[in-house]
Enzyme design. Sequence first.
Site: not given
Lengths: 201, 195
Positions: A102, A105-107
């Site tokens: 991602c 962000c950090s999905c």
Amino acid sequence: MSEHAQDPDPMALRTEALEALLSEKGLVDAEAIDAVIARYEEDIGPMNGARVVARAWTDADFKRRLLEDATSAIAELDMGGAQTEHLVVLENGPRIHNVVVCTLCSCYPWAVLGLPPSWYKDPAYRSRVVREPRSVLREMGLELPADSEIRVWDSSAEVRYMVLPERPAGTEGLAENELSLIVTRDSMIGVAKAASETPKP
Amino acid sequence: MNGIHDMGGRHGFGRIVREDDEPTFHTAWEGRVRTIASLLLVKGCFNIDSFRHAIERLEPSAYLTHGYYGRWLGGLETLVRELGEKLAVGRVAGGVQAEREASTLPRFAGGDAVRTRNLQPSGHTRLPAYARDKRGEIGHCYGAWVFPDSNAHDRGEDPQHLYSVRFEGRELWGEAAEPGTCVQLDLFESYLEPA
């Protein structure tokens, strides 16, 4: 010489202040927070993903359903969680290698893999894997054949991706529950092959 | 926004550093920040898109140096400050599940050649800078989903069709691309036009 008290961590102080403010508004309470933290630390992890992989390796019909509609397939194994994600499973093979990121962000498919490791959320991986996946994978210990295709899946919406790694050679004699012990989290992100050594504790 | 968070393709961040046996939370405050954010989201105090955008709006050096949960903490502080007296349970309808019924037919189908628009919004978007004004191919339509660019700013859900789109490495990175590589992005219909 007197000992200096350790300077309090500013992050801890800010967190305390935030929690106090929200608690005063009746929006959070400390005990509920403690209980959720315990769940994150004890109950959530990649074992669910490993079970899905092991089932797919040993049950061709399940694998077909998994690749077609992963959200429904994992529900067969009582997985999915309160915030049911739309899950897509990507099959890795000798010629095609899928890897997940991602960049924004950090999905991450945390319902099946637990919380993501820091490296997944940090700038180096997020910036580099879309642009130079072969080099990144090599740096992380995975050398792929020069003629293999690498597909990098940037999780830019709410669809969540998990890799179905190749079943290692020499595992034909293992039962499904034994197989689930050799599936690593990193292989389900796509930065490693599933290990064929002794199961990790 | 063309913020520091939009990292795909950037140079200079060095090697990937991995921690052996990394704990779920390195400190007590990390766990509390994570949990507080989850609780407020589930209660509908704000939506996930607003939360992401609050993190994107952090001062860039804070974004790069405060760590992952330090970013969450900064984002929470921003939202709490901006909402002020309006911070409340259920302020936001719809919860965290983002799939919606489509009210229109999808504009694109698998195999269609598309070009991403050169969108440069100052607000929230999920079209990364590295993939703007690039030619790609539609793989799959995922149906309609809440549109983050609108939802983050409380302008409504504006559900749009979402597509998996494939971009060849060379299209994104030119001659620097590694051979045999591609990127798949999940992109909303309004990001795309026919190629």
